[in-house]
Design an enzyme around this catalytic site. Structure first.
Site, PDB file in Angstrom:
ATOM      1  N   LEU A 141       1.842   1.280   7.789  1.00 36.33           N
ATOM      2  CA  LEU A 141       1.825   1.732   6.391  1.00 36.33           C
ATOM      3  C   LEU A 141       3.125   2.428   5.965  1.00 36.33           C
ATOM      4  O   LEU A 141       3.093   3.502   5.354  1.00 36.33           O
ATOM      5  CB  LEU A 141       0.608   2.652   6.141  1.00 36.33           C
ATOM      6  CG  LEU A 141      -0.755   2.003   6.371  1.00 36.33           C
ATOM      7  CD1 LEU A 141      -1.853   3.051   6.487  1.00 36.33           C
ATOM      8  CD2 LEU A 141      -1.095   1.022   5.241  1.00 36.33           C
ATOM      9  N   CYS A 153      -6.923  -0.945   6.711  1.00 38.74           N
ATOM     10  CA  CYS A 153      -5.836  -1.152   7.670  1.00 38.74           C
ATOM     11  C   CYS A 153      -6.413  -0.902   9.064  1.00 38.74           C
ATOM     12  O   CYS A 153      -7.035   0.134   9.292  1.00 38.74           O
ATOM     13  CB  CYS A 153      -4.676  -0.202   7.392  1.00 38.74           C
ATOM     14  SG  CYS A 153      -3.432  -0.253   8.690  1.00 38.74           S
ATOM     15  N   GLY A 202      -0.845 -14.137   1.597  1.00 35.95           N
ATOM     16  CA  GLY A 202       0.118 -13.233   2.215  1.00 35.95           C
ATOM     17  C   GLY A 202       0.941 -13.930   3.274  1.00 35.95           C
ATOM     18  O   GLY A 202       2.101 -14.277   3.070  1.00 35.95           O
ATOM     19  N   GLY A 245      -7.239 -14.176   3.391  1.00 40.43           N
ATOM     20  CA  GLY A 245      -7.232 -14.427   4.838  1.00 40.43           C
ATOM     21  C   GLY A 245      -6.969 -15.893   5.110  1.00 40.43           C
ATOM     22  O   GLY A 245      -7.857 -16.727   4.995  1.00 40.43           O
ATOM     23  N   GLY A 246      -5.719 -16.225   5.414  1.00 40.97           N
ATOM     24  CA  GLY A 246      -5.402 -17.586   5.848  1.00 40.97           C
ATOM     25  C   GLY A 246      -5.329 -18.641   4.760  1.00 40.97           C
ATOM     26  O   GLY A 246      -5.418 -19.831   5.058  1.00 40.97           O
ATOM     27  N   ASN A 283      -9.341  -7.740   5.029  1.00 42.31           N
ATOM     28  CA  ASN A 283      -8.088  -7.270   5.606  1.00 42.31           C
ATOM     29  C   ASN A 283      -7.961  -7.930   6.982  1.00 42.31           C
ATOM     30  O   ASN A 283      -8.802  -8.738   7.381  1.00 42.31           O
ATOM     31  CB  ASN A 283      -8.084  -5.733   5.709  1.00 42.31           C
ATOM     32  CG  ASN A 283      -6.663  -5.163   5.711  1.00 42.31           C
ATOM     33  OD1 ASN A 283      -5.794  -5.648   6.443  1.00 42.31           O
ATOM     34  ND2 ASN A 283      -6.426  -4.151   4.922  1.00 42.31           N
ATOM     35  N   ASN A 311      -7.019   0.439  -0.218  1.00 42.78           N
ATOM     36  CA  ASN A 311      -6.898  -0.090   1.146  1.00 42.78           C
ATOM     37  C   ASN A 311      -7.788   0.756   2.058  1.00 42.78           C
ATOM     38  O   ASN A 311      -7.389   1.805   2.542  1.00 42.78           O
ATOM     39  CB  ASN A 311      -5.430  -0.052   1.590  1.00 42.78           C
ATOM     40  CG  ASN A 311      -5.237  -0.625   2.998  1.00 42.78           C
ATOM     41  OD1 ASN A 311      -6.208  -0.850   3.723  1.00 42.78           O
ATOM     42  ND2 ASN A 311      -3.992  -0.854   3.375  1.00 42.78           N
ATOM     43  N   SER A 313       0.849  -1.199   0.000  1.00 43.35           N
ATOM     44  CA  SER A 313       0.000   0.000   0.000  1.00 43.35           C
ATOM     45  C   SER A 313       0.880   1.243   0.000  1.00 43.35           C
ATOM     46  O   SER A 313       1.778   1.386   0.835  1.00 43.35           O
ATOM     47  CB  SER A 313      -0.897   0.039   1.234  1.00 43.35           C
ATOM     48  OG  SER A 313      -1.900  -0.931   1.147  1.00 43.35           O
ATOM     49  N   ALA A 332       1.791  -4.476  12.998  1.00 43.00           N
ATOM     50  CA  ALA A 332       1.395  -3.064  12.949  1.00 43.00           C
ATOM     51  C   ALA A 332       2.568  -2.311  12.342  1.00 43.00           C
ATOM     52  O   ALA A 332       3.347  -1.668  13.031  1.00 43.00           O
ATOM     53  CB  ALA A 332       1.073  -2.548  14.340  1.00 43.00           C
TER      54      ALA A 332
END
Ligand code: DHB
Length: 305
Positions: free
Chosen positions: A73, A128, A263, A241-242, A190, A125, A46, A70
């Protein structure tokens, strides 16, 4: 032989796997490596208007069930990052430019800029979970999601995908808002907002205290969100996701996704995960009697067999 190729808003993917934003996508070279590893498309890191250093360390915590991060960005800003996008294009797979911003207008302008830099599509995005003034703060309000998509569509003719947050009472409402605003597709989900505490240190581990949870733990949430969104909108959905196996991909596809992003599994297993997921998905489709991906999309919905 199963056919894994998919068509998504005019993008032709040789298979339904994509690199999710945020993993190995900081540079053109790392994205070229992902292209060589067999991903069907690549979502960039991003990027915002100005360079950002991100949150203080520690910015990632490894958990049994996934990752909590965390990063805040961090990015070099659109001007510099444009060179990385140009480089990544040499990989020969579609590049989807991910952008974030503090206002609807800022996000829309960035969408136009990243397409000019060579991205074939844009991922907004809007999700986040922990950067003040960005992402989910804006992306949890349906009216703002709609405005982001509408303005982004004015800035570019490329497909615009809205990446939505699961940290909300109704992700389907957010998806409807994105569709009303003219989004060409939805990316869900996300990360989930989470926290880890060190008992010894008696304090939160992440420098930012809160972070986004990704990996195996969030797959059932992602699959549920895609299922709900599929019943709410007509535009295509990209599940994330996963995902780390062909079965995971099949779950998302049967819930209604036309493609999946990977990811955390790239971080956990390496870049070989793209070919592994494709091989397993192809075998599973063979066993279940599906010749192509589109025949499998949304079949878990009652009355759609
Ligand atoms: C970050 C951004 C995200 O969209 C997310 O899900 C997790 C972390 C970040 O840069 O901190």
């Amino acid at each position: 032989m199963t056919d894994l190729s998919v068509e998504l808003c005019g993008l032709r993917l040789k298979n339904p796997t994509m690199l999710a934003s945020g993993v190995l996508d900081e540079t053109g070279r790392s994205m070229l490596e992902i292209a060589r590893a067999g991903a069907g498309a690549i979502v960039t890191k991003s990027v915002g208007r100005e360079p950002r250093v991100g949150h203080p360390n520690p910015s990632v915590v490894e958990l049994d069930v996934g990752l909590l991060n965390a990063m805040g960005l961090p990015n070099p800003g659109i001007e510099l990052y444009a060179n990385e996008v140009r480089e990544a294009r040499k990989g020969g797979v579609p590049i989807i430019g991910s952008v974030f911003g503090g206002t609807e207008e800022e996000i829309a302008v960035l969408a136009g800029q990243i397409v000019k830099a060579g991205a074939e599509a844009v991922e907004l995005n809007l999700s986040c979970p922990h950067a003040k003034g960005y992402g989910a703060e804006l992306g949890s309000v349906p009216g703002r999601v709609e405005a982001c998509c509408r303005l982004a569509k004015k800035e570019t003719r490329a497909p615009v995908f809205a990446k939505l947050t699961p940290n909300t009472s109704s992700i389907a409402d957010l998806a409807r808002a994105a569709e009303r605003g003219g989004a060409d597709g939805i990316v869900a989900i996300n990360t989930l907002k989470g926290m880890a505490i060190s008992p010894e240190a008696r304090m939160p581990i992440l420098g930012n205290k809160f972070g986004g949870l990704s990996g195996p733990a969030i797959k059932p949430v992602g699959v549920r969100c895609v299922y709900e969104i599929y019943e709410a909108v007509k535009i295509p959905i990209i599940g994330v996701g996963g995902v780390s196996s062909g079965r995971d991909a099949a779950e998302y596809i049967m819930a209604g996704a036309r493609a999946v992003q990977i990811g955390t599994a790239v971080w956990a297993q390496g870049t070989g995960v793209f070919r592994k997921v494709c091989k397993e998905l192809s075998q599973l489709m063979d066993e279940l009697g599906y010749g192509d991906v589109s025949g499998m999309v949304g079949v878990a919905h009652a009355g759609r067999h």
